[in-house]
Enzyme design. Structure first.
Site, PDB file in Angstrom:
ATOM      1  N   SER A  67       0.805  -1.163   0.157  1.00  0.00           N
ATOM      2  CA  SER A  67       0.108   0.162   0.008  1.00  0.00           C
ATOM      3  C   SER A  67       1.038   1.228  -0.104  1.00  0.00           C
ATOM      4  O   SER A  67       1.793   1.379   0.871  1.00  0.00           O
ATOM      5  CB  SER A  67      -0.953  -0.094   1.238  1.00  0.00           C
ATOM      6  OG  SER A  67      -1.728   1.145   1.473  1.00  0.00           O
ATOM      7  N   CYS A  89      -8.516   1.738  11.439  1.00  0.00           N
ATOM      8  CA  CYS A  89     -10.012   1.030  10.911  1.00  0.00           C
ATOM      9  C   CYS A  89     -10.486   0.889  12.321  1.00  0.00           C
ATOM     10  O   CYS A  89     -11.875   0.943  11.997  1.00  0.00           O
ATOM     11  CB  CYS A  89      -9.667  -0.256  10.119  1.00  0.00           C
ATOM     12  SG  CYS A  89      -8.301  -0.212   8.975  1.00  0.00           S
TER      13      CYS A  89
END
Ligand code: PLP
Length: 669
Positions: free
Chosen positions: A216, A343
């Site tokens: 990422s 998250c």
């Protein structure tokens, strides 16, 4: 220190995301400006864009050691993970249809990012592959249990084990996993989520047995929305997206050229730049941060052994302090850290990663993660260490102080943890305090609070509303050096008629079965009743205020006569604050953050200094604030949660001019 603007903030949450490297911003601007072309076009504008694509891929291949494997660009790791899972499951399905025996397990590390376990469940269901998802346990150090892998590997169709954990930094034993798979599960596909490894651990993927490795960009100074997927030469592949045939038909859709260009600039730094520290350099910085934390917070426990973790990640807990307490304090000091993964930051549940390591609840519910990136320098670490040490000092300062409004030496402190509220009534001049319904988790903290003021705790009482009440009282008495057993029913001392707390008197009010309520009476004012979870106590004498042991109707306390029943507080938008303060010269700006937070970063907004009246002291000051119902009150805090509670309490008690600053101090500058 005045309240810090974002220019003064020290960003220590690199595992959540990173700022974008200036060279990457420049490369992205170039890809959106001069080299805006579509890399699939055959004209010169297209060819100029294609060069960016080719250069970045060539760099990526070298940095990852991709050998003959493929590297394709994705929108991020979540897409890379989907693609890998889809590819493996489609291959497994085909092999089974051809009569080949495949394992029946989808094995994933118990501490994997949710993108992995959720993708496995999703595609297994969607494709009807009907395999069994099985978490591979980790040991107390967060490393995969290779003995269990050995047992399960013969049944594994796909194995997913991250390279390094995002919450703890724990580095997996990939060599050990590879060996085990070679011997016991040679036909299983293997995905390794390498998101947290890039830039921090050496990678040479083609010499490994790894089939799929997602990356990422935004975890290493590239923007959000760009990632890479390595696929081993010969590993099965099924595109997730089909269309115009970009990425040699492996991932259709016009490429995110700004992201790819930015990622290319980061990879160039990794390959030959000077901006990134060496592993040893990062480890030395991490060790300095760990030393500062140990000085600042005696009793601190690190949640993963540093020797086996990324050199950029620290995860720790401090006895008696919840994650939120530390996060609030660090944020006030301009240190941006987190409790775990970004998250799950909005969820109250303790980390499943730390739970999988078998850590006790206090260590997962008190967890704080501090992570930095390879561009950190010594000045940054020096300043971070200094602020950490200052936070420790602020916590050690005597917090039980005189009233911030009247200066009175007596007060009432709310101590809350995990939805339970305890109360400490105290008198500094008399040197006496009484605790009512102390939450179990806060026993050491309360003992430290009263100890710092040299207060004698005359009684530790319960209302009978807390299922853990007896244990909590015993724990607090033990922490205070008193005999742990209740001296009388619910902690009431013997046959005393009342307990004197300086000029005030605490008496038993009413009991029903195993419940008890108490009334704190002042010679010159209204009483305060402590009612546990009972809201309908027939009060023998008038009390102005009812303090609960649990939230009742969303509040820790309320006046006896509820004036309004609003469900949420009246909000003031940050953009309207300046005009509001100008229109109401008499408005009182009230900072309800706790005292160490206000001291770490005082709140000044639009030329006004806020009065620091911590939420934990609000109940005690309710009557005083209600005495001037026409004077506007603007409550502020870090993010707008605590100030909303304060404004709602005031509104419900009848103050029609109580407001909360929406979004908190963070958005008010
Ligand atoms: N895997 C790990 C270990 C991560 O830390 C993250 C980021 O939160 C992801 C996967 C998901 O990455 P992305 O945000 O690029 O989809």
């Amino acid at each position: 220190m005045s309240h810090l603007s974002h220019a003064d903030e020290l960003y220590l949450d690199a595992n959540a995301t990173s700022p974008v490297l200036p060279a990457a911003i420049a490369a992205a601007l170039d890809a959106m400006g001069g080299r805006f072309g579509n890399p699939s076009s055959s004209h010169a504008a297209g060819l100029r864009a294609k060069q960016i694509l080719d250069d970045t891929r060539a760099r990526a291949r070298r940095v990852l050691g991709a050998g003959p494997g493929r590297v394709l660009f994705t929108s991020g790791a979540t897409e890379g993970i989907q693609t890998a899972v889809l590819s493996a499951l489609c291959a497994i399905r085909e092999r089974r249809a051809a009569g080949d025996t495949c394992g029946d397990l989808l094995l994933y590390g118990a501490t994997e990012h949710k993108a992995v376990s959720e993708s496995l469940a999703h595609w297994n269901r969607l494709l009807g592959t009907g395999l069994t998802l099985q978490a591979l346990p980790v040991d107390a150090d967060g490393r995969h249990r290779l003995d269990i892998l050995r047992e399960l590997a013969p049944r594994a169709a796909l194995v997913c084990t991250m390279a390094a954990n995002n919450e703890t930094g724990v580095i997996s034993d990939l060599d050990g996993i590879a060996r085990t798979l070679r011997e016991h599960g040679p036909r299983a596909y293997w995905m390794v989520d390498c998101v947290q490894a890039l830039g921090k651990l050496p990678l040479d993927l083609a010499v490994t047995r790894i089939d799929y490795a997602p990356f990422s960009g935004h975890k290493l100074y590239a923007p959000k929305g760009i990632g890479m997927l390595y696929v081993r030469d010969g590993a099965p592949y099924t595109p997730l997206m089909i269309g115009g045939g970009q990425e040699a038909g492996q991932r259709s859709g016009t490429e995110n050229m700004a992201g790819i260009a930015a990622l290319g600039a980061v990879l160039a730094e990794l390959e030959q730049g000077t901006a990134f520290r060496s592993h040893a350099g990062m480890a030395a910085m991490r060790d300095r941060l760990a030393a500062a934390l140990t000085d600042a917070f005696p009793g601190i426990v690190f949640n993963a052994p540093l020797a086996q973790a990324l050199p950029t990640t620290l995860n720790f807990a401090v006895p008696g302090l919840a994650s939120k307490d530390l996060l609030d304090l660090f944020d006030a000091a301009g240190l941006r850290v987190s409790a775990g993964s970004a998250c799950s930051a909005a969820k109250a549940a303790p980390s499943y990663v730390l739970a999988a390591m078998g850590l006790p609840l206090w260590r997962s519910s008190g967890a704080v993660r501090l992570s930095f990136g390879p561009t950190a320098d010594d000045d940054f670490i020096d300043e971070a260490c200094a602020r950490i040490r200052r936070c420790g000092q602020l916590l050690r300062a005597p917090l039980l102080g005189p009233s911030p409004l009247s200066g009175a030496a007596h007060g009432l402190l709310q101590v809350s943890a995990e939805g339970r509220h305890g109360w400490i009534a105290f008198d500094l001049d008399a040197g006496v305090g009484v605790a009512i319904d102390p939450p179990l988790a806060l026993a050491p903290r309360i003992a430290a609070l009263v100890g710092a003021r040299g207060l004698h705790v005359a009684a530790v009482l319960g209302t009978g509303s807390d299922p853990e009440g007896a244990a909590a009282r015993a724990a607090l008495r033990a922490a205070l050096g008193q005999a742990p057993a209740d001296p009388g029913p619910l902690g009431w001392p013997g046959d005393a008629a009342a307990i004197a707390i300086g000029g005030r008197v605490l008496a038993r009010l009413a009991s029903s079965g195993t419940r008890m309520a108490y009334l704190l009476e002042a010679a010159d004012g209204d009483g305060i009743a402590f009612t546990g979870d009972a809201d309908d106590v027939q009060l023998a004498r008038p009390a102005a205020l009812l303090c609960h042991g649990v939230d009742l109707d969303g509040q820790a306390f309320r006046t006896l006569d509820v004036a309004a029943t609003e469900a949420s507080a009246a909000q003031l938008a940050p953009a309207h604050l300046a005009a509001f303060l100008q229109a109401h010269a008499d408005a009182l700006l009230v900072d309800v953050r706790e005292q160490p937070e206000a001291e770490a970063g005082a709140c000044h907004l639009h030329g006004r200094s806020a009065l620091n009246l911590p939420l934990s002291r609000l109940a005690e000051h309710l009557a005083q604030l209600l005495a001037t119902p026409e004077r506007p009150l603007v409550f502020v805090c870090r993010s707008g949660n605590r100030s909303a509670r304060a404004a709602l309490a005031l509104r419900r008690a009848g103050h029609a001019q109580a407001w909360t600053l929406a979004g908190g101090i963070a958005l008010a500058h």
